[in-house]
Design a protein around this motif. Structure first.
Motif, PDB file in Angstrom:
ATOM      1  N   ILE A 161      11.560 -22.160 -15.938  1.00  0.00           N
ATOM      2  CA  ILE A 161      10.729 -23.313 -15.602  1.00  0.00           C
ATOM      3  C   ILE A 161      10.219 -23.991 -16.868  1.00  0.00           C
ATOM      4  N   LYS A 162      10.378 -25.307 -16.906  1.00  0.00           N
ATOM      5  CA  LYS A 162       9.794 -26.108 -17.968  1.00  0.00           C
ATOM      6  C   LYS A 162       9.108 -27.295 -17.323  1.00  0.00           C
ATOM      7  N   THR A 163       8.281 -27.958 -18.075  1.00  0.00           N
ATOM      8  CA  THR A 163       7.551 -29.111 -17.554  1.00  0.00           C
ATOM      9  C   THR A 163       8.215 -30.397 -18.023  1.00  0.00           C
ATOM     10  N   TYR A 164       8.490 -31.278 -17.073  1.00  0.00           N
ATOM     11  CA  TYR A 164       9.083 -32.579 -17.375  1.00  0.00           C
ATOM     12  C   TYR A 164       7.990 -33.638 -17.338  1.00  0.00           C
ATOM     13  N   PRO A 165       8.057 -34.612 -18.228  1.00  0.00           N
ATOM     14  CA  PRO A 165       6.947 -35.568 -18.346  1.00  0.00           C
ATOM     15  C   PRO A 165       6.784 -36.505 -17.157  1.00  0.00           C
ATOM     16  N   THR A 166       7.886 -36.833 -16.487  1.00  0.00           N
ATOM     17  CA  THR A 166       7.809 -37.791 -15.377  1.00  0.00           C
ATOM     18  C   THR A 166       8.610 -37.289 -14.186  1.00  0.00           C
ATOM     19  N   ARG A 167       8.342 -37.876 -13.032  1.00  0.00           N
ATOM     20  CA  ARG A 167       9.067 -37.550 -11.816  1.00  0.00           C
ATOM     21  C   ARG A 167      10.548 -37.880 -11.965  1.00  0.00           C
ATOM     22  N   ASP A 168      10.838 -39.030 -12.518  1.00  0.00           N
ATOM     23  CA  ASP A 168      12.234 -39.432 -12.715  1.00  0.00           C
ATOM     24  C   ASP A 168      12.965 -38.469 -13.639  1.00  0.00           C
ATOM     25  N   ALA A 169      12.263 -37.978 -14.660  1.00  0.00           N
ATOM     26  CA  ALA A 169      12.890 -37.084 -15.638  1.00  0.00           C
ATOM     27  C   ALA A 169      13.324 -35.770 -14.992  1.00  0.00           C
ATOM     28  N   ILE A 170      12.485 -35.206 -14.126  1.00  0.00           N
ATOM     29  CA  ILE A 170      12.854 -33.933 -13.497  1.00  0.00           C
ATOM     30  C   ILE A 170      13.909 -34.130 -12.409  1.00  0.00           C
ATOM     31  N   LEU A 171      13.795 -35.234 -11.646  1.00  0.00           N
ATOM     32  CA  LEU A 171      14.785 -35.477 -10.601  1.00  0.00           C
ATOM     33  C   LEU A 171      16.171 -35.711 -11.187  1.00  0.00           C
ATOM     34  N   GLU A 172      16.221 -36.283 -12.356  1.00  0.00           N
ATOM     35  CA  GLU A 172      17.494 -36.511 -13.037  1.00  0.00           C
ATOM     36  C   GLU A 172      18.169 -35.199 -13.403  1.00  0.00           C
ATOM     37  N   ARG A 173      17.383 -34.131 -13.560  1.00  0.00           N
ATOM     38  CA  ARG A 173      17.918 -32.837 -13.955  1.00  0.00           C
ATOM     39  C   ARG A 173      18.278 -31.953 -12.767  1.00  0.00           C
ATOM     40  N   PHE A 174      18.047 -32.427 -11.550  1.00  0.00           N
ATOM     41  CA  PHE A 174      18.326 -31.601 -10.381  1.00  0.00           C
ATOM     42  C   PHE A 174      19.823 -31.303 -10.280  1.00  0.00           C
ATOM     43  N   ARG A 175      20.138 -30.024 -10.096  1.00  0.00           N
ATOM     44  CA  ARG A 175      21.524 -29.592  -9.935  1.00  0.00           C
ATOM     45  C   ARG A 175      21.600 -28.567  -8.812  1.00  0.00           C
ATOM     46  N   ILE A 196      10.265 -30.327  -6.184  1.00  0.00           N
ATOM     47  CA  ILE A 196       9.410 -30.459  -7.363  1.00  0.00           C
ATOM     48  C   ILE A 196       7.937 -30.480  -6.972  1.00  0.00           C
ATOM     49  N   ARG A 197       7.100 -30.173  -7.929  1.00  0.00           N
ATOM     50  CA  ARG A 197       5.650 -30.247  -7.726  1.00  0.00           C
ATOM     51  C   ARG A 197       5.006 -30.861  -8.963  1.00  0.00           C
ATOM     52  N   GLU A 198       3.931 -31.570  -8.739  1.00  0.00           N
ATOM     53  CA  GLU A 198       3.201 -32.177  -9.848  1.00  0.00           C
ATOM     54  C   GLU A 198       2.225 -31.161 -10.424  1.00  0.00           C
ATOM     55  N   VAL A 199       2.212 -31.025 -11.740  1.00  0.00           N
ATOM     56  CA  VAL A 199       1.268 -30.157 -12.434  1.00  0.00           C
ATOM     57  C   VAL A 199       0.441 -31.009 -13.388  1.00  0.00           C
ATOM     58  N   GLU A 200      -0.436 -30.364 -14.120  1.00  0.00           N
ATOM     59  CA  GLU A 200      -1.409 -31.103 -14.938  1.00  0.00           C
ATOM     60  C   GLU A 200      -0.759 -32.057 -15.929  1.00  0.00           C
ATOM     61  N   ASP A 201       0.328 -31.618 -16.555  1.00  0.00           N
ATOM     62  CA  ASP A 201       0.927 -32.446 -17.603  1.00  0.00           C
ATOM     63  C   ASP A 201       2.337 -32.927 -17.266  1.00  0.00           C
ATOM     64  N   GLY A 202       2.663 -32.963 -15.966  1.00  0.00           N
ATOM     65  CA  GLY A 202       3.977 -33.474 -15.601  1.00  0.00           C
ATOM     66  C   GLY A 202       4.464 -32.908 -14.282  1.00  0.00           C
ATOM     67  N   TYR A 203       5.760 -32.509 -14.247  1.00  0.00           N
ATOM     68  CA  TYR A 203       6.380 -32.020 -13.026  1.00  0.00           C
ATOM     69  C   TYR A 203       7.197 -30.758 -13.319  1.00  0.00           C
ATOM     70  N   GLN A 204       7.207 -29.849 -12.340  1.00  0.00           N
ATOM     71  CA  GLN A 204       7.983 -28.621 -12.441  1.00  0.00           C
ATOM     72  C   GLN A 204       8.732 -28.385 -11.139  1.00  0.00           C
ATOM     73  N   TRP A 205       9.764 -27.504 -11.211  1.00  0.00           N
ATOM     74  CA  TRP A 205      10.423 -27.027  -9.994  1.00  0.00           C
ATOM     75  C   TRP A 205       9.446 -26.123  -9.250  1.00  0.00           C
TER      76      TRP A 205
END
Length: 301
Positions: A161-175, A196-205
């Motif tokens: 798990i890593k934190t992505y800065p934006t919703r678009d950024a994490i959705l782009e990585r979905f595989r 995905i879920r929103e966390v304090e500093d971005g988005y995570q799986w």
């Protein structure tokens, strides 16, 4: 855009449902429920790293005959993460959802699971102290004792798990895992949105990335499905790289006599996304043919 989606999909998502949660061994387990509470019950179980929303567009197709509950197993979806996981725990969660849904009060419920969820469904069938109507395993490869794990195609989440800065950024990585092509891109995008879920500093799986480290391969190598007290049905994709000839032959030779094995054409491992309508049909046929001697059936094509 929703307007570009097929009518059957839009109609499925418009069917009313409830969001519920229960406590199982100190952890909150979330599940969704559809349908008429007077009908027989079916619990739908997702695969590894997935969630109940994989069933959002399939559960409504089964409501003519069933009421449906789709679970988020702990460590996935909107259920709690835990310090440890086991097949026995997941089986208990599945049976607890069936109990909380009132399924045992109506009739013997069906449990239907995809991939890892198929194995957990079989474990539930093994430990249940109440009668079940049957277990359906979807593209859940039961491997022979001689299986060479150096050829194993991992089906669980292996990314940390890593934190992505934006919703678009994490959705782009979905595989999808295992990775595969899927013509129904709108379904892939749909389940990604729920992953995905929103966390304090971005988005995570949403999934706990330690699940498979704690489970290991043991949950896939035991042959509980061959020793169930209830009926069994097998569904698989003809293009699945998980269901090799070696594995299919082993399963055919060891499942109880009369077990239907339904092949869905033009479907890889992620049958729910590749052929959702054919899968709904296969689930219904599994229940019709569950005591029939014909074990090899093909759907679609």
């Amino acid at each position: 855009m929703m307007n570009s989606h097929p009518e059957w999909f839009k109609e499925a998502l418009s069917v009313p449902k409830e969001q519920k949660s229960i406590d199982v061994d100190g952890g909150t387990v979330h599940y969704q429920h559809w349908g008429d509470a007077t009908k027989p019950g079916m619990v739908l179980v997702h695969g590894s790293g997935s969630h109940s929303h994989w069933w959002d567009f399939i559960a409504p197709l089964l409501l003519e005959d069933f009421q449906i509950s789709a679970i988020d197993m702990s460590g996935m979806g909107d259920s709690d993460h835990r310090e440890d996981y086991s097949a026995q725990l997941y089986a208990k969660e599945i049976l607890s959802v069936a109990e909380d849904s009132g399924f045992f009060e109506i009739s013997d419920p069906i449990i239907c699971g995809h991939s890892m969820g198929g194995f957990m469904s079989a474990f539930a069938g093994t430990i249940s102290d109440k009668e079940l109507g049957g277990i359906i395993m979807i593209d859940s490869p039961i491997r022979p004792p001689t299986y060479d794990y150096s050829t194993h195609v991992r089906s669980g989440p292996i990314r940390r798990i890593k934190t992505y800065p934006t919703r678009d950024a994490i959705l782009e990585r979905f595989r999808l895992t295992p990775e595969q092509e899927c013509e129904n891109e709108f379904l892939v995008k749909y389940i990604a949105e729920w992953s995905i879920r929103e966390v304090e500093d971005g988005y995570q799986w949403k999934f706990d990335d330690t699940i498979f480290d704690k489970l290991g391969f043991s949950h896939m190598t035991k042959n509980q499905a061959f020793e169930l007290k209830c009926n069994l049905g097998i569904i698989y994709g003809t293009e699945s790289n998980m269901m090799t000839d070696e594995i299919l032959n082993f399963m055919r030779e060891n499942v109880p006599e009369g077990t239907p094995m339904l092949a869905i054409e033009k479907a890889a491992h992620h049958v729910l996304l590749d052929q959702p309508l054919d899968l709904a049909t296969a689930i219904k046929l599994s229940l019709i043919h569950i005591s029939e001697p014909t074990r090899l059936l093909s759907i679609g094509g």
